[in-house]
Design a protein around this motif. Structure first.
Motif, PDB file in Angstrom:
ATOM      1  N   ILE A 133       0.949  -1.280  -0.094  1.00 31.33           N
ATOM      2  CA  ILE A 133      -0.169   0.040  -0.035  1.00 31.33           C
ATOM      3  C   ILE A 133       1.067   1.404  -0.086  1.00 31.33           C
ATOM      4  O   ILE A 133       1.941   1.398   0.812  1.00 31.33           O
ATOM      5  CB  ILE A 133      -1.064  -0.114   1.311  1.00 31.33           C
ATOM      6  CG1 ILE A 133      -1.913  -1.010   1.371  1.00 31.33           C
ATOM      7  CG2 ILE A 133      -1.770   1.245   1.193  1.00 31.33           C
ATOM      8  CD1 ILE A 133      -2.802  -1.365   2.190  1.00 31.33           C
ATOM      9  N   THR A 134       0.663   2.125  -0.901  1.00 22.51           N
ATOM     10  CA  THR A 134       1.435   3.450  -0.881  1.00 22.51           C
ATOM     11  C   THR A 134       0.273   4.737  -1.049  1.00 22.51           C
ATOM     12  O   THR A 134      -0.479   4.429  -1.749  1.00 22.51           O
ATOM     13  CB  THR A 134       2.234   3.340  -2.475  1.00 22.51           C
ATOM     14  OG1 THR A 134       3.139   2.523  -2.371  1.00 22.51           O
ATOM     15  CG2 THR A 134       2.880   4.739  -2.084  1.00 22.51           C
ATOM     16  N   SER A 135       0.577   5.375  -0.170  1.00 18.82           N
ATOM     17  CA  SER A 135      -0.441   6.577  -0.193  1.00 18.82           C
ATOM     18  C   SER A 135       0.491   7.813   0.029  1.00 18.82           C
ATOM     19  O   SER A 135       1.621   7.967   0.788  1.00 18.82           O
ATOM     20  CB  SER A 135      -1.453   6.432   1.156  1.00 18.82           C
ATOM     21  OG  SER A 135      -2.097   7.493   1.374  1.00 18.82           O
ATOM     22  N   THR A 136      -0.062   8.989  -0.540  1.00 21.04           N
ATOM     23  CA  THR A 136       0.351  10.201  -0.080  1.00 21.04           C
ATOM     24  C   THR A 136       0.014  11.124   1.027  1.00 21.04           C
ATOM     25  O   THR A 136       0.727  11.591   1.759  1.00 21.04           O
ATOM     26  CB  THR A 136       0.481  10.996  -1.419  1.00 21.04           C
ATOM     27  OG1 THR A 136       1.100  10.308  -2.767  1.00 21.04           O
ATOM     28  CG2 THR A 136       0.837  12.494  -1.759  1.00 21.04           C
ATOM     29  N   ALA A 137      -1.182  11.131   0.886  1.00 24.41           N
ATOM     30  CA  ALA A 137      -1.831  11.935   2.013  1.00 24.41           C
ATOM     31  C   ALA A 137      -2.833  11.305   3.104  1.00 24.41           C
ATOM     32  O   ALA A 137      -3.310  11.910   4.076  1.00 24.41           O
ATOM     33  CB  ALA A 137      -2.485  13.336   1.420  1.00 24.41           C
ATOM     34  N   GLY A 138      -3.401  10.079   2.439  1.00 21.14           N
ATOM     35  CA  GLY A 138      -4.457   9.601   3.101  1.00 21.14           C
ATOM     36  C   GLY A 138      -3.819   8.574   4.293  1.00 21.14           C
ATOM     37  O   GLY A 138      -2.782   8.170   4.225  1.00 21.14           O
ATOM     38  N   ASP A 139      -4.971   8.296   5.440  1.00 20.31           N
ATOM     39  CA  ASP A 139      -4.435   7.112   6.371  1.00 20.31           C
ATOM     40  C   ASP A 139      -4.948   5.967   5.834  1.00 20.31           C
ATOM     41  O   ASP A 139      -5.220   5.618   4.918  1.00 20.31           O
ATOM     42  CB  ASP A 139      -5.124   7.495   7.521  1.00 20.31           C
ATOM     43  CG  ASP A 139      -5.132   8.702   8.197  1.00 20.31           C
ATOM     44  OD1 ASP A 139      -4.133   9.500   8.019  1.00 20.31           O
ATOM     45  OD2 ASP A 139      -6.220   9.207   8.916  1.00 20.31           O
ATOM     46  N   VAL A 140      -4.006   4.943   6.365  1.00 20.54           N
ATOM     47  CA  VAL A 140      -4.156   3.425   6.096  1.00 20.54           C
ATOM     48  C   VAL A 140      -4.516   2.731   7.588  1.00 20.54           C
ATOM     49  O   VAL A 140      -3.753   3.023   8.445  1.00 20.54           O
ATOM     50  CB  VAL A 140      -2.932   2.978   5.530  1.00 20.54           C
ATOM     51  CG1 VAL A 140      -2.960   1.329   5.297  1.00 20.54           C
ATOM     52  CG2 VAL A 140      -2.331   3.699   4.241  1.00 20.54           C
ATOM     53  N   VAL A 141      -5.555   2.061   7.373  1.00 18.67           N
ATOM     54  CA  VAL A 141      -6.016   1.419   8.478  1.00 18.67           C
ATOM     55  C   VAL A 141      -6.188  -0.153   8.169  1.00 18.67           C
ATOM     56  O   VAL A 141      -6.977  -0.272   7.202  1.00 18.67           O
ATOM     57  CB  VAL A 141      -7.436   1.889   9.177  1.00 18.67           C
ATOM     58  CG1 VAL A 141      -8.003   1.149  10.320  1.00 18.67           C
ATOM     59  CG2 VAL A 141      -7.286   3.456   9.518  1.00 18.67           C
ATOM     60  N   ILE A 142      -5.777  -0.893   8.902  1.00 18.91           N
ATOM     61  CA  ILE A 142      -5.772  -2.397   8.615  1.00 18.91           C
ATOM     62  C   ILE A 142      -6.330  -3.263   9.776  1.00 18.91           C
ATOM     63  O   ILE A 142      -5.589  -3.056  11.047  1.00 18.91           O
ATOM     64  CB  ILE A 142      -4.487  -3.043   8.408  1.00 18.91           C
ATOM     65  CG1 ILE A 142      -4.092  -2.466   6.820  1.00 18.91           C
ATOM     66  CG2 ILE A 142      -4.644  -4.234   8.053  1.00 18.91           C
ATOM     67  CD1 ILE A 142      -2.578  -2.934   6.346  1.00 18.91           C
ATOM     68  N   LYS A 143      -7.174  -3.868   9.845  1.00 19.24           N
ATOM     69  CA  LYS A 143      -7.957  -4.604  10.814  1.00 19.24           C
ATOM     70  C   LYS A 143      -8.002  -5.976  10.615  1.00 19.24           C
ATOM     71  O   LYS A 143      -8.644  -6.416   9.799  1.00 19.24           O
ATOM     72  CB  LYS A 143      -9.211  -3.828  11.475  1.00 19.24           C
ATOM     73  CG  LYS A 143      -9.993  -4.573  12.504  1.00 19.24           C
ATOM     74  CD  LYS A 143     -11.167  -3.932  12.784  1.00 19.24           C
ATOM     75  CE  LYS A 143     -11.760  -4.556  13.961  1.00 19.24           C
ATOM     76  NZ  LYS A 143     -13.076  -4.148  14.185  1.00 19.24           N
ATOM     77  N   GLU A 144      -7.509  -6.736  11.618  1.00 20.54           N
ATOM     78  CA  GLU A 144      -7.718  -8.351  11.679  1.00 20.54           C
ATOM     79  C   GLU A 144      -7.440  -8.904  10.183  1.00 20.54           C
ATOM     80  O   GLU A 144      -8.398  -9.703   9.800  1.00 20.54           O
ATOM     81  CB  GLU A 144      -9.017  -8.720  12.271  1.00 20.54           C
ATOM     82  CG  GLU A 144      -9.148 -10.235  12.884  1.00 20.54           C
ATOM     83  CD  GLU A 144     -10.085 -10.423  13.706  1.00 20.54           C
ATOM     84  OE1 GLU A 144     -10.259 -11.368  14.172  1.00 20.54           O
ATOM     85  OE2 GLU A 144     -11.203  -9.579  13.826  1.00 20.54           O
ATOM     86  N   SER A 145      -6.144  -8.560   9.587  1.00 20.15           N
ATOM     87  CA  SER A 145      -6.040  -9.389   8.472  1.00 20.15           C
ATOM     88  C   SER A 145      -4.666  -9.872   8.244  1.00 20.15           C
ATOM     89  O   SER A 145      -3.751  -9.577   9.198  1.00 20.15           O
ATOM     90  CB  SER A 145      -6.012  -8.141   7.347  1.00 20.15           C
ATOM     91  OG  SER A 145      -7.347  -7.498   7.084  1.00 20.15           O
ATOM     92  N   LEU A 146      -4.599 -11.033   7.477  1.00 21.67           N
ATOM     93  CA  LEU A 146      -3.271 -11.947   7.604  1.00 21.67           C
ATOM     94  C   LEU A 146      -2.670 -12.085   6.265  1.00 21.67           C
ATOM     95  O   LEU A 146      -3.297 -11.818   5.317  1.00 21.67           O
ATOM     96  CB  LEU A 146      -3.946 -13.340   8.242  1.00 21.67           C
ATOM     97  CG  LEU A 146      -2.684 -14.331   8.265  1.00 21.67           C
ATOM     98  CD1 LEU A 146      -1.749 -13.759   9.402  1.00 21.67           C
ATOM     99  CD2 LEU A 146      -3.429 -15.544   8.730  1.00 21.67           C
TER     100      LEU A 146
END
Length: 275
Positions: A176-189
């Motif tokens: 995942i590559t983002s310039t200005a946004g947030d990255v949220v990952i929940k319970e992933s494998l």
């Protein structure tokens, strides 16, 4: 006095008309049913898009929203690739005034076929839910990207100014590559996660211990909350403010157990919180 009363009445009529218009239910327009193809290529401009599982072995395409037109899309099949393109057209200034969400493309993909998905968007939101893919390559400029219950061998997501959320998913190789946004990952494998953002936060909640996780933000905070305490993890961290609250974590060696798995977290101006 009469002018004021007329103005108030006019404003009231306008407000009632807007509220009535907003409460009208969305329409659904069926574009067509198509034979399954191994490659899916989608290019959209301002429309939202939702990718979900099909009830059978067909690819099904629909439009959903208030103002719909079949000419919004073109669909073709090229070299074993199913292609969906949003038709660009000149808009009047009144079309930029909207009181309802933008229309959405609904694409249903059969679960029985291994598929690769390439999706390019500009301002619309991307939702992918309850599907299994071989590979997924997503690119968006300003829309949000939401992935839930996605199963894939490889996924690459590029976002310029929109948030990216991933939940309840199994992706072996994730980037995942983002310039200005947030990255949220929940319970992933998965086995290898690489997450980078310049001006956004990175949050991993109910995280599971994985072989190789690398997260980096230039100015955003990084937070990683494990669902279960890691048993064999090597940590590499770089930040002016680091807090690690993990059982059996050795501050001198930065190891938990034998350190068979790796976690790298780096932020230049933000904080790192791992627990």
């Amino acid at each position: 006095m009469i002018r004021k009363i007329l103005l108030v009445l006019l404003c009231g009529i306008i407000m009632v008309t807007i509220i009535y218009f907003m409460k009208q239910p969305d329409k659904t327009m069926t574009i067509g049913d198509y034979e399954a193809m191994p490659h899916i290529d989608v290019k959209v401009d301002i429309l939202n898009i939702e990718i979900v599982e099909s009830a059978d072995d067909k690819i099904r395409v629909q439009l959903q929203g208030h103002t719909l037109d079949k000419n919004m899309l073109t669909i073709s099949e090229e070299n074993h690739t199913f292609v969906i393109k949003e038709q660009r057209r000149e808009k009047s200034w009144t079309e930029n005034i909207r009181f309802r969400p933008q229309a959405s493309i609904i694409v249903q993909l059969p679960k029985s076929q291994n598929q690769t998905l390439t999706l390019s968007g500009r301002d619309g939101n991307i939702i992918i839910q309850d599907v299994t893919l071989d590979t997924a390559q997503l690119e968006t400029s300003a829309g949000i990207t939401q992935l839930k219950n996605l199963s894939a061998s490889n996924a690459m997501i590029q976002s310029t100014d929109g948030n990216v959320t991933l939940a309840d998913s199994a992706i072996d190789q994730l980037e995942i590559t983002s310039t200005a946004g947030d990255v949220v990952i929940k319970e992933s494998l998965g086995s290898t996660y690489t997450i980078q953002t310049i001006d956004g936060q990175i949050k991993m909640t109910e995280a599971k211990e994985q072989s190789n996780v690398r997260v980096r933000s230039v100015s955003g905070d990084i937070g990683i909350h494990y669902k279960e305490p890691p048993t064999s993890l090597q940590l590499a961290m770089d930040s002016p403010d680091i807090v690690v609250k993990l059982p059996t974590y050795d501050k001198e060696t930065h190891l938990i157990g034998n350190g068979e798995n790796k976690l790298s977290a780096e932020t230049k101006d933000g904080t790192i919180r791992i627990k």
